[in-house]
Motif scaffolding. Structure first.
Motif, PDB file in Angstrom:
ATOM      1  N   ALA A   1      43.597  42.757  47.083  1.00 43.34           N
ATOM      2  CA  ALA A   1      43.802  42.254  45.724  1.00 43.34           C
ATOM      3  C   ALA A   1      43.500  40.763  45.628  1.00 43.34           C
ATOM      4  O   ALA A   1      42.815  40.324  44.698  1.00 43.34           O
ATOM      5  CB  ALA A   1      45.232  42.541  45.275  1.00 43.34           C
TER       6      ALA A   1
ATOM      7  N   MET B   1      40.462  39.015  43.412  1.00 43.43           N
ATOM      8  CA  MET B   1      40.732  37.996  42.400  1.00 43.43           C
ATOM      9  C   MET B   1      40.000  36.704  42.706  1.00 43.43           C
ATOM     10  O   MET B   1      39.444  36.057  41.802  1.00 43.43           O
ATOM     11  CB  MET B   1      42.236  37.742  42.310  1.00 43.43           C
ATOM     12  CG  MET B   1      43.035  38.861  41.699  1.00 43.43           C
ATOM     13  SD  MET B   1      44.794  38.432  41.626  1.00 43.43           S
ATOM     14  CE  MET B   1      45.521  40.060  41.607  1.00 43.43           C
TER      15      MET B   1
ATOM     16  N   PRO C   1      47.664  44.085  49.295  1.00 46.05           N
ATOM     17  CA  PRO C   1      47.674  42.693  48.832  1.00 46.05           C
ATOM     18  C   PRO C   1      46.451  41.891  49.258  1.00 46.05           C
ATOM     19  O   PRO C   1      45.918  41.107  48.470  1.00 46.05           O
ATOM     20  CB  PRO C   1      48.961  42.129  49.444  1.00 46.05           C
ATOM     21  CG  PRO C   1      49.864  43.312  49.560  1.00 46.05           C
ATOM     22  CD  PRO C   1      48.952  44.455  49.934  1.00 46.05           C
TER      23      PRO C   1
ATOM     24  N   VAL D   1      49.764  37.600  46.538  1.00 49.88           N
ATOM     25  CA  VAL D   1      50.170  38.896  45.981  1.00 49.88           C
ATOM     26  C   VAL D   1      51.279  39.441  46.873  1.00 49.88           C
ATOM     27  O   VAL D   1      51.124  39.515  48.104  1.00 49.88           O
ATOM     28  CB  VAL D   1      48.996  39.886  45.899  1.00 49.88           C
ATOM     29  CG1 VAL D   1      49.499  41.290  45.549  1.00 49.88           C
ATOM     30  CG2 VAL D   1      47.981  39.415  44.857  1.00 49.88           C
TER      31      VAL D   1
ATOM     32  N   ASN E   1      54.033  42.668  47.253  1.00 47.96           N
ATOM     33  CA  ASN E   1      54.441  44.018  46.856  1.00 47.96           C
ATOM     34  C   ASN E   1      55.818  44.340  47.423  1.00 47.96           C
ATOM     35  O   ASN E   1      56.141  43.921  48.544  1.00 47.96           O
ATOM     36  CB  ASN E   1      53.475  45.072  47.402  1.00 47.96           C
ATOM     37  CG  ASN E   1      52.074  44.962  46.838  1.00 47.96           C
ATOM     38  OD1 ASN E   1      51.787  44.123  45.983  1.00 47.96           O
ATOM     39  ND2 ASN E   1      51.188  45.821  47.333  1.00 47.96           N
TER      40      ASN E   1
ATOM     41  N   VAL F   1      52.235  38.176  41.386  1.00 45.22           N
ATOM     42  CA  VAL F   1      51.092  37.309  41.622  1.00 45.22           C
ATOM     43  C   VAL F   1      51.564  35.883  41.384  1.00 45.22           C
ATOM     44  O   VAL F   1      52.056  35.556  40.301  1.00 45.22           O
ATOM     45  CB  VAL F   1      49.914  37.635  40.693  1.00 45.22           C
ATOM     46  CG1 VAL F   1      48.766  36.643  40.908  1.00 45.22           C
ATOM     47  CG2 VAL F   1      49.428  39.059  40.922  1.00 45.22           C
TER      48      VAL F   1
ATOM     49  N   PHE G   1      42.745  43.850  38.664  1.00 49.68           N
ATOM     50  CA  PHE G   1      42.518  43.813  40.105  1.00 49.68           C
ATOM     51  C   PHE G   1      43.739  44.305  40.885  1.00 49.68           C
ATOM     52  O   PHE G   1      43.585  44.880  41.965  1.00 49.68           O
ATOM     53  CB  PHE G   1      42.103  42.414  40.539  1.00 49.68           C
ATOM     54  CG  PHE G   1      40.716  42.048  40.097  1.00 49.68           C
ATOM     55  CD1 PHE G   1      39.617  42.722  40.608  1.00 49.68           C
ATOM     56  CD2 PHE G   1      40.503  41.069  39.141  1.00 49.68           C
ATOM     57  CE1 PHE G   1      38.331  42.429  40.198  1.00 49.68           C
ATOM     58  CE2 PHE G   1      39.220  40.757  38.715  1.00 49.68           C
ATOM     59  CZ  PHE G   1      38.130  41.436  39.242  1.00 49.68           C
ATOM     60  N   LEU G   2      44.937  44.127  40.336  1.00 50.10           N
ATOM     61  CA  LEU G   2      46.107  44.729  40.969  1.00 50.10           C
ATOM     62  C   LEU G   2      46.000  46.251  40.927  1.00 50.10           C
ATOM     63  O   LEU G   2      46.316  46.937  41.905  1.00 50.10           O
ATOM     64  CB  LEU G   2      47.390  44.280  40.257  1.00 50.10           C
ATOM     65  CG  LEU G   2      47.871  42.854  40.493  1.00 50.10           C
ATOM     66  CD1 LEU G   2      49.119  42.582  39.656  1.00 50.10           C
ATOM     67  CD2 LEU G   2      48.162  42.588  41.969  1.00 50.10           C
TER      68      LEU G   2
ATOM     69  N   GLU H   1      43.316  48.021  40.816  1.00 49.36           N
ATOM     70  CA  GLU H   1      42.219  48.466  41.663  1.00 49.36           C
ATOM     71  C   GLU H   1      42.569  48.418  43.145  1.00 49.36           C
ATOM     72  O   GLU H   1      41.989  49.159  43.948  1.00 49.36           O
ATOM     73  CB  GLU H   1      40.993  47.589  41.414  1.00 49.36           C
ATOM     74  CG  GLU H   1      40.321  47.812  40.075  1.00 49.36           C
ATOM     75  CD  GLU H   1      39.561  49.120  40.034  1.00 49.36           C
ATOM     76  OE1 GLU H   1      38.778  49.382  40.961  1.00 49.36           O
ATOM     77  OE2 GLU H   1      39.775  49.894  39.063  1.00 49.36           O
ATOM     78  N   HIS H   2      43.522  47.556  43.523  1.00 50.51           N
ATOM     79  CA  HIS H   2      43.792  47.315  44.942  1.00 50.51           C
ATOM     80  C   HIS H   2      45.302  47.275  45.207  1.00 50.51           C
ATOM     81  O   HIS H   2      45.977  46.311  44.850  1.00 50.51           O
ATOM     82  CB  HIS H   2      43.169  45.987  45.390  1.00 50.51           C
ATOM     83  CG  HIS H   2      41.697  45.891  45.132  1.00 50.51           C
ATOM     84  ND1 HIS H   2      40.764  46.520  45.929  1.00 50.51           N
ATOM     85  CD2 HIS H   2      41.006  45.252  44.153  1.00 50.51           C
ATOM     86  CE1 HIS H   2      39.548  46.263  45.460  1.00 50.51           C
ATOM     87  NE2 HIS H   2      39.667  45.508  44.390  1.00 50.51           N
ATOM     88  N   ASP H   3      45.801  48.328  45.852  1.00 48.53           N
ATOM     89  CA  ASP H   3      47.220  48.332  46.226  1.00 48.53           C
ATOM     90  C   ASP H   3      47.485  47.380  47.390  1.00 48.53           C
ATOM     91  O   ASP H   3      48.556  46.769  47.462  1.00 48.53           O
ATOM     92  CB  ASP H   3      47.658  49.745  46.604  1.00 48.53           C
ATOM     93  CG  ASP H   3      49.135  49.791  46.994  1.00 48.53           C
ATOM     94  OD1 ASP H   3      49.980  49.564  46.105  1.00 48.53           O
ATOM     95  OD2 ASP H   3      49.431  50.020  48.188  1.00 48.53           O
TER      96      ASP H   3
ATOM     97  N   ARG I   1      55.371  44.072  41.832  1.00 46.00           N
ATOM     98  CA  ARG I   1      54.237  43.337  42.391  1.00 46.00           C
ATOM     99  C   ARG I   1      54.174  41.966  41.717  1.00 46.00           C
ATOM    100  O   ARG I   1      54.130  41.872  40.485  1.00 46.00           O
ATOM    101  CB  ARG I   1      52.921  44.078  42.198  1.00 46.00           C
ATOM    102  CG  ARG I   1      52.923  45.475  42.799  1.00 46.00           C
ATOM    103  CD  ARG I   1      51.539  46.093  42.732  1.00 46.00           C
ATOM    104  NE  ARG I   1      50.646  45.508  43.741  1.00 46.00           N
ATOM    105  CZ  ARG I   1      49.336  45.769  43.813  1.00 46.00           C
ATOM    106  NH1 ARG I   1      48.774  46.558  42.911  1.00 46.00           N
ATOM    107  NH2 ARG I   1      48.589  45.229  44.762  1.00 46.00           N
TER     108      ARG I   1
END
Length: 288
Positions: free
Chosen positions: A228, A232, A225, A249, A251, A200, A218-219, A221-223, A198
């Motif tokens: 996320a 942020m 993008p 973001v 992935n 950023v 925050f990554l 907490e949230h798969d 992942r």
């Protein structure tokens, strides 16, 4: 809040498929009158540019840089040579514009692209300035790029601690940029591709407001993008939003020939940059 959505693409390689999912956002923030950031998130190139300069000079510089890089992404075969040629053209665009005569006009440019030109795919990051690329692997986050800034040089020389750098009066002074009086050769870092990578990619409007730990939080907490980048951005604005904020973001998931999750070459996989090269990557496939 700008509208944010997650996009995806399956990339077929000799080693198996790579599923990419990404989202991007750019926002003026709470204290700036204009947004001098620009963003490009089109497979296989994901880039953030943070402009600087009087009046609208910074906006023109960042937009010119992204406009010149866009055809490189659209061609689908990104290389260091193609990037540097595009940046050279952007420098000419910036220098020729009547509203970019300020000596301080220029832009950062940082990002990552997926190099599938060889038998095994690799990530390649690029950087000029103090925007950043982070890589999250195995529940930890690493800043891959090195800031081109006065405070980073002081930290490297042992004259300043990272904590002291946060409030240093020269915190906004960068030592390299894409502009009329600067070179256009980025630093490159080449990385193996691992399942679950992942990235950023962000301007300093994010890192002024969030620590590396906050970004990683925050990554985690949230798969997704889009979720996320929205989280942020919300946090950056709540913490002051002192500058324009731009975030990508990205992935990556790896799939074998039958669709199962896999890594390409576990023995060769690394969790840190394999090569850091300033002045081009002529010895690697990224420069072809």
């Amino acid at each position: 809040m700008p509208e944010v959505s997650t996009r995806s693409q399956i990339v077929a390689t000799a080693s198996g498929d790579i599923e990419l999912r990404w989202a991007e956002v750019t926002d003026t923030g709470r204290r700036r009158e204009a947004n001098q950031d620009a963003v490009l998130a089109e497979y296989p190139l994901f880039v953030v540019a943070d402009g600087m300069g009087g009046h609208i000079g910074g906006e023109i510089a960042s937009a010119s840089t992204v406009d010149r890089l866009r055809p490189v992404a659209e061609a689908g075969n990104v290389s260091a040579k193609a990037i540097e040629k595009a940046l050279s053209r952007a420098v000419k665009d910036i220098a020729s514009h009547p509203e970019t005569t300020d000596d301080g006009t220029g832009t950062t440019v940082t990002g990552v692209y997926l190099d599938v030109s060889g038998p095994v795919p690799h990530w390649v990051t690029l950087n000029i300035g103090d925007s950043r690329v982070y890589l999250s692997r195995d529940d930890s986050i690493v800043q891959i790029t090195t800031d081109h800034s006065v405070v980073q040089e002081l930290i490297a020389a042992g004259r300043l601690s990272p904590e002291e750098a946060e409030n240093h009066p020269y915190g906004n002074v960068i030592t390299r940029a894409v502009g009329p009086s600067d070179g256009v050769t980025p630093d490159y870092v080449r990385l193996d591709v691992l399942d679950g990578d992942r990235f950023v990619i962000c301007s300093d409007g994010l890192t002024k407001e969030l620590t590396d730990y906050g970004i990683q939080h925050f990554l985690g907490e949230h798969d997704d993008p889009a979720a996320a980048v929205e989280a942020m951005l919300d946090a950056a604005l709540e913490n002051g939003g002192r500058d324009n904020v731009t975030i990508i973001v990205l992935n990556a998931r790896l799939r074998g020939a039958a669709g199962e999750a896999s890594v390409f070459d576990q023995d060769a996989a690394v969790t840190a940059p394999t090569t850091t090269i300033a002045g081009g990557v002529a010895s690697s496939p990224a420069a072809d």
